[in-house]
Design a protein around this motif. Sequence first.
Motif, PDB file in Angstrom:
ATOM      1  N   ASP A 273     -54.988  49.917  25.839  1.00  0.00           N
ATOM      2  CA  ASP A 273     -56.139  49.108  26.244  1.00  0.00           C
ATOM      3  C   ASP A 273     -57.387  49.670  25.562  1.00  0.00           C
TER       4      ASP A 273
ATOM      5  N   GLU B  44     -49.473  36.148  22.430  1.00  0.00           N
ATOM      6  CA  GLU B  44     -48.566  37.108  23.078  1.00  0.00           C
ATOM      7  C   GLU B  44     -47.130  36.585  23.073  1.00  0.00           C
ATOM      8  N   ARG B  60     -48.998  42.508  25.649  1.00  0.00           N
ATOM      9  CA  ARG B  60     -50.385  42.320  26.061  1.00  0.00           C
ATOM     10  C   ARG B  60     -51.251  42.337  24.809  1.00  0.00           C
TER      11      ARG B  60
END
Lengths: 456, 120
Positions: A273, B44, B60
Amino acid sequence: MGKVFIGCGAGFSGDRFDAASAVVDTLARCDGERFLIFEVLAERTLAIAQRLRLNNPDAGYSPYLDAYLEPILKKAKTHKIRIVSNLGAANPVAAAKRVHAIAREQKIDDVKVAVVLGDDLLGVYGPEEIQKLPTLEGISLGDREIIAANVYLGAQSIADALALNVDVVLVGRTTDAALTLGPLLHVHQWPTDDWDRLAQGTLAGHLLECGGQVTGAYFADPGFKEVPNLAEVGFPIAEIDATGDLVISKADHTGGLVSKATVTEQILYEMHDPGNYLTPDVTLNVTDVKLQDLAADRVRVSGARGKPPPPTLKVTVSVDGGWLGEGEITYAGPNALARAELAAAVIWRRSQILGIQEPLRVDIFGTGAVHDNDMSARRQKQKIPADGEYRVRAAIRSVHKKTAQQIADEVQSLYCSGPAAGGGVRQYVSQQVSTASVLVAPDMVIPHVRVELVSA
Amino acid sequence: MSSIVVPLHAIAHGRAGDKGNRSNISVIVYDEALYGLVCEQVTEERVLKIFSHRGASQVRRYELPNLLALNFVIDDALEGGVNASLNIDGHGKTLSFLLLGELTVKLSRSQLPDGSPYVS
């Protein structure tokens, strides 16, 4: 306070041994505080070092310490370029003693060395306490032999070590980025809650920690991404001022390049992330980072943002991973694919005859094997040229060395007992280390962290 | 304007990294003008499909428009990761080029770089 210049001399254990020299020459001409980092400590490297130390209390630091430091120690000392590295591995004190020995051999006077200790949890806790900790991977450590358990320390202890006015700081396990952030905390005296500046410093470390990966190495794709003189790729130098302004460049008179594209690939390398890259010093957010070309091989990196780090520290636990057995053989020329396929089928059948239960994989290189799965599903479906050059590889993991050896031997036996004209057999049987991650409360670790001067 | 279907490799580059059994692959467009098109087409779902034979369970996607980049995090694509994989590339370092080669994008010929080997 002026600029800090931090160069990187190695991005992994086994990186090019002569790359640091040009970095040192360039740093010597820079006006400001200068540092040289070497990042050489992968998870498995540390576990192997720990095993070496158990056999010999003077061993367990990086086996490449001499190869990296001998060529540059004198120049670094002369030009007041301080060295910060995890060459200490499982035994920073022994590494420091070796640095003193090199200094004596090279007649370099008054080299001061400090170490950071306390990352080794096995030095404080018994294996049975570590085995009980839950792993992030969800696997149980059970009663497997724990080879190493090291916590990722942050940058503060490196800054504390530099405050002792030393020439060399050797650590074991810290985050890779801490090797860069430590010198920045020391020189710029950033408050430890100045999150945005800690974020810029951490991003600088993330960009430096893989050496040439930000300066055109691991980047070239001829016809699409050209890199000049890759054979002499220059390693990176980061310039960071007290505000956190960051410029990435590289050693003078070298190959490679620094561009927005090379920097972008490295920003996202091993990042999940991008808004939450966790370190013990700061949680880094790169989603608003901007890049600006300043000149040839000079890119400004701005806009990293930070917020507090997670409440726990990450520990890598290394356990015995059994044995990996591999064997390879090549078939070439007319009908090579069919002969390679037959060889693969023979290996599968032989493993059945030998009663081997462990999962086996048999690849044929030249057919897209690394992108395939364990059952070669893509190879079965694709149209592949019948003639050419194909290399068969069998691989197995087992807790038994004998089983690993058997599969390697089966490939070797194809020399006389396989399809026509197999050649170039290679066998590998190697002991493996498995790793898992656990999270611990800082108060389990931080009270044991200390900085020590190691005298000659 | 004639359109053409080409591998993502024609207009983007990237790098793969690993942590455990999770791979991350960046996709960075060469030409700023094509970033929107890549965001639209490189989804995705399509990325998951490319890694399904490897056992990938979830993808993701993170967008980084300043960097003209997407970051894909692909779970369970590394056959157990470097601890357990029998693949010679246990880290999945070569997987960036599986994505760049297998995933196709549709665009007009004029959007390809001059002299692109993918033009013909």
